[in-house]
Write an enzyme that holds these catalytic residues in place. Structure first.
Site, PDB file in Angstrom:
ATOM      1  N   HIS A  90      -1.377  -6.726  -2.688  1.00 54.80           N
ATOM      2  CA  HIS A  90      -1.345  -5.337  -2.218  1.00 54.80           C
ATOM      3  C   HIS A  90      -0.763  -5.267  -0.808  1.00 54.80           C
ATOM      4  O   HIS A  90       0.080  -4.412  -0.506  1.00 54.80           O
ATOM      5  CB  HIS A  90      -2.767  -4.752  -2.198  1.00 54.80           C
ATOM      6  CG  HIS A  90      -3.417  -4.721  -3.546  1.00 54.80           C
ATOM      7  ND1 HIS A  90      -3.643  -3.552  -4.227  1.00 54.80           N
ATOM      8  CD2 HIS A  90      -3.882  -5.709  -4.336  1.00 54.80           C
ATOM      9  CE1 HIS A  90      -4.233  -3.823  -5.385  1.00 54.80           C
ATOM     10  NE2 HIS A  90      -4.388  -5.128  -5.472  1.00 54.80           N
ATOM     11  N   ASP A 146      -3.988   3.004  -1.173  1.00 58.41           N
ATOM     12  CA  ASP A 146      -4.011   2.222  -2.401  1.00 58.41           C
ATOM     13  C   ASP A 146      -4.980   2.866  -3.394  1.00 58.41           C
ATOM     14  O   ASP A 146      -5.595   3.896  -3.082  1.00 58.41           O
ATOM     15  CB  ASP A 146      -4.512   0.818  -2.024  1.00 58.41           C
ATOM     16  CG  ASP A 146      -3.910  -0.273  -2.886  1.00 58.41           C
ATOM     17  OD1 ASP A 146      -3.709  -0.034  -4.073  1.00 58.41           O
ATOM     18  OD2 ASP A 146      -3.667  -1.366  -2.358  1.00 58.41           O
TER      19      ASP A 146
HETATM   20  C1  UDX Z   1      -3.036  -9.593  -8.348  1.00 59.69           C
HETATM   21  C2  UDX Z   1      -2.400  -8.708  -9.435  1.00 59.69           C
HETATM   22  O1  UDX Z   1      -2.204  -9.267 -10.624  1.00 59.69           O
HETATM   23  C3  UDX Z   1      -1.319  -7.851  -8.928  1.00 59.69           C
HETATM   24  O2  UDX Z   1      -0.540  -7.279  -9.940  1.00 59.69           O
HETATM   25  C4  UDX Z   1      -2.062  -6.848  -8.133  1.00 59.69           C
HETATM   26  O3  UDX Z   1      -1.237  -5.869  -7.614  1.00 59.69           O
HETATM   27  C5  UDX Z   1      -2.773  -7.621  -7.009  1.00 59.69           C
HETATM   28  O4  UDX Z   1      -3.639  -8.633  -7.506  1.00 59.69           O
HETATM   29  P1  UDX Z   1      -1.813 -11.694  -7.099  1.00 59.69           P
HETATM   30  O5  UDX Z   1      -2.566 -12.807  -7.708  1.00 59.69           O
HETATM   31  O6  UDX Z   1      -1.820 -11.603  -5.645  1.00 59.69           O
HETATM   32  O7  UDX Z   1      -2.125 -10.257  -7.604  1.00 59.69           O
HETATM   33  O8  UDX Z   1      -0.318 -11.831  -7.684  1.00 59.69           O
HETATM   34  P2  UDX Z   1       1.025 -11.159  -7.267  1.00 59.69           P
HETATM   35  O9  UDX Z   1       0.989  -9.686  -7.373  1.00 59.69           O
HETATM   36  O10 UDX Z   1       2.037 -11.844  -8.071  1.00 59.69           O
HETATM   37  O11 UDX Z   1       1.193 -11.500  -5.726  1.00 59.69           O
HETATM   38  C6  UDX Z   1       1.229 -12.812  -5.228  1.00 59.69           C
HETATM   39  C7  UDX Z   1       2.168 -12.843  -4.055  1.00 59.69           C
HETATM   40  O12 UDX Z   1       1.976 -14.085  -3.398  1.00 59.69           O
HETATM   41  C8  UDX Z   1       3.627 -12.756  -4.451  1.00 59.69           C
HETATM   42  O13 UDX Z   1       4.323 -11.886  -3.602  1.00 59.69           O
HETATM   43  C9  UDX Z   1       4.146 -14.179  -4.259  1.00 59.69           C
HETATM   44  O14 UDX Z   1       5.490 -14.286  -3.831  1.00 59.69           O
HETATM   45  C10 UDX Z   1       3.239 -14.691  -3.182  1.00 59.69           C
HETATM   46  N1  UDX Z   1       3.123 -16.157  -3.264  1.00 59.69           N
HETATM   47  C11 UDX Z   1       2.456 -16.732  -4.298  1.00 59.69           C
HETATM   48  C12 UDX Z   1       3.697 -16.912  -2.259  1.00 59.69           C
HETATM   49  O15 UDX Z   1       4.321 -16.378  -1.336  1.00 59.69           O
HETATM   50  N2  UDX Z   1       3.567 -18.252  -2.336  1.00 59.69           N
HETATM   51  C13 UDX Z   1       2.911 -18.881  -3.331  1.00 59.69           C
HETATM   52  O16 UDX Z   1       2.844 -20.116  -3.299  1.00 59.69           O
HETATM   53  C14 UDX Z   1       2.332 -18.103  -4.354  1.00 59.69           C
END
Ligand code: UDX
Length: 495
Positions: free
Chosen positions: A24, A127
């Site tokens: 978020h 949000d």
């Molecule tokens: C979860 C949900 O599934 C998401 O849709 C919701 O909006 C928030 O909670 P999350 O586990 O944080 O989210 O997944 P995601 O929405 O994919 O965000 C993860 C973020 O971390 C991405 O922007 C990704 O680029 C970043 N990331 C992940 C890194 O920068 N490095 C990493 O090693 C892993």
């Protein structure tokens, strides 16, 4: 982009309040930066916990320093002790605790965010699950927008919760202990018919996690359903998606919320606007809550083009030791190279165990690389990466769509259940293995997407990435919507 103003000459001042979790916060900071570029003043409300993480690992200061006083972060407490995990199912504690303790603190932030060189806050962007902020907006007679950082398809499923219940399509009849029984498995494959526009697509297992319960009175579900319906009362609604990706679902949402702005993919939108403003968009744009380990780039540099499966389950997923080992065996047994992000806090009970089977150690040494956190956009754009094995978080999917890579989707909870279905059944950019991580299935699906059907998925993924680029380019749907949003915000100055 001047930032020091006095009194009435200052630009409109927008206050943004994300749920304080990685996914978020990342999307909302991207939007905040776009507003700074558009000469608006922005205050972003962060919790002490997320603020500390961003300062330590995400380069918050270096990223926003070029905007001078146009950007500010204000902090509040989430009401939880420092050592609270804030991952897995425990993220609901963060949301619920803020509902308890957030209202008064939010009022104080609003009062203190008006300053000599800034106007009074003229619009709120909040949000989901934050209706406790709305009395303040009403008292001040300022408009508010809701920005949900999830997909349109997941939002729309939440929106239709009452209809799904009325159609008898939830609650599920088997209970959680029955998870693995024949009946429960069968029930999960029953179709969902009560979500317009998703007939023939959704099964019960594809409903967002909060809807996959056997008690329709479940508090989290009811809170989410009520807050989602209340979006109709906001002055506008923002989604990080684009018309060519989710047009039919956006059209369904517009029947209830006409003032809808699809402005994604926001991370590429920001990059493109930075470039056209003459700024470099660099790794300084990171909003990571963990330290990025760039050693993986050296490792990727030494791998053949398109040969690596990049595996990451996002910022809140927790794996049991058994799940971890099923994924691990599946990857090693596939014989395909892999780069795997395993956050330090992501194994239940921190229990990987002392004994790692020799075949896993050996297989990983030969073809794998494991790290705790990476600069994900850079990794996805690396030529050696051929496929993204993801937990189907919305940011991860959009980052992959923007690059144009096929996906293998697993899902941990919430919106991920619906996102993964859309990747496989609607966008046809990969395969969905939600609800299982059996090592044989993992091995087969990795081979299927990396080898057997690679060209088919790659073609779809590349076509989608072109559509994403068009959406954020001048004249594209997200570009036009963002300009429309900017125009509205500029007209909100408190009179
Ligand atoms: C979860 C949900 O599934 C998401 O849709 C919701 O909006 C928030 O909670 P999350 O586990 O944080 O989210 O997944 P995601 O929405 O994919 O965000 C993860 C973020 O971390 C991405 O922007 C990704 O680029 C970043 N990331 C992940 C890194 O920068 N490095 C990493 O090693 C892993």
């Amino acid at each position: 982009m001047s930032s020091e103003y006095s009194g009435a000459a200052a630009p409109p001042h927008i206050l943004i309040f994300p749920v304080p979790l990685q996914g978020h916060v990342s999307s909302m900071l991207n939007l905040a930066e776009i507003f700074c570029l558009s000469d608006l003043h922005v205050t972003v409300v962060l919790t002490d916990y997320s603020h500390r993480r961003l300062l330590r690992h995400g380069g918050l200061h270096s990223r926003f320093s070029r905007y001078g006083g146009a950007f500010r972060a204000a902090t509040i407490s989430d009401g939880l002790p420092d050592d609270h995990p804030r991952t897995g199912e425990a993220i609901f504690d963060v949301v619920m605790s803020l509902r308890e303790v957030g209202g008064e603190q939010f009022r104080r932030v609003m009062e203190s965010s008006d300053g000599a060189s800034r106007r009074r806050v003229s619009c709120l962007i909040i949000d989901g699950m934050m209706s406790y902020t709305l009395p303040v907006a009403a008292e001040r007679r300022i408009p508010y927008f809701i920005f949900r950082t999830i997909s349109a398809c997941a939002f729309w499923s939440y929106f239709c919760t009452p209809e799904i219940i009325a159609a008898g399509e939830m609650p599920l009849r088997g209970n959680d202990e029955d998870k693995l029984t024949y009946w429960r498995k069968k029930e999960m494959d029953f179709p969902v018919t009560a979500v317009p526009g998703m007939e023939g697509i959704l099964r019960r297992r594809d409903l967002p996690g909060l809807l996959r319960v056997n008690d329709a009175a479940n508090l989290s579900l009811q809170a989410m359903a009520a807050e989602t319906k209340a979006t109709t009362k906001a002055n506008g609604f923002i989604l990080n998606t684009f018309e060519d990706l989710e047009g039919p679902i956006l059209d369904q949402i517009r029947k209830h919320i006409p003032n809808l702005y699809s402005v994604g993919p926001l991370h590429s939108h920001l990059k493109s606007r930075l470039e056209s403003s003459g700024f470099e968009s660099s790794q300084k744009n990171s909003s990571s809550f963990w330290a990025e380990d760039s050693s993986c780039i050296d490792w990727l540099d030494s791998q053949p083009i398109g040969s690596v499966v990049y595996v990451s389950f996002g910022s809140v997923t927790m794996l049991t030791r058994d799940e971890l080992f099923e994924f691990w065996y599946g990857l090693v047994n596939s014989g395909i190279r892999f780069l795997w992000v395993i956050r330090p806090d992501s194994v239940v009970g921190n229990r990987v165990g002392d004994t790692i089977p020799e075949e896993l150690e050996e297989g990983t040494k030969r073809r794998g690389h494991m790290v705790e956190w990476v600069p994900q956009s850079t990794v996805l754009g690396h030529p050696s990466v051929g496929v993204f094995f993801t937990h189907s978080g919305w940011n991860s999917i959009l980052e992959c769509v923007a690059i144009g890579l096929p996906m293998i989707c697993w899902a941990y909870f919430v919106d991920q259940m619906t996102n993964s279905r859309f990747v496989s059944e609607v966008w046809k950019m990969g395969l969905d293995i939600k609800d299982t991580c059996d090592r044989v299935i993992v091995e087969n699906v990795v081979r299927e997407v990396m080898e057997v059907r690679k060209d088919e998925f790659l073609e779809r993924a590349r076509a989608m990435s072109i559509m994403a680029r068009n959406a954020i380019s001048e004249g594209g749907s997200s570009f036009v919507n963002l300009n429309r949003l900017n125009e509205f915000l500029k007209s909100t100055t408190q009179r």
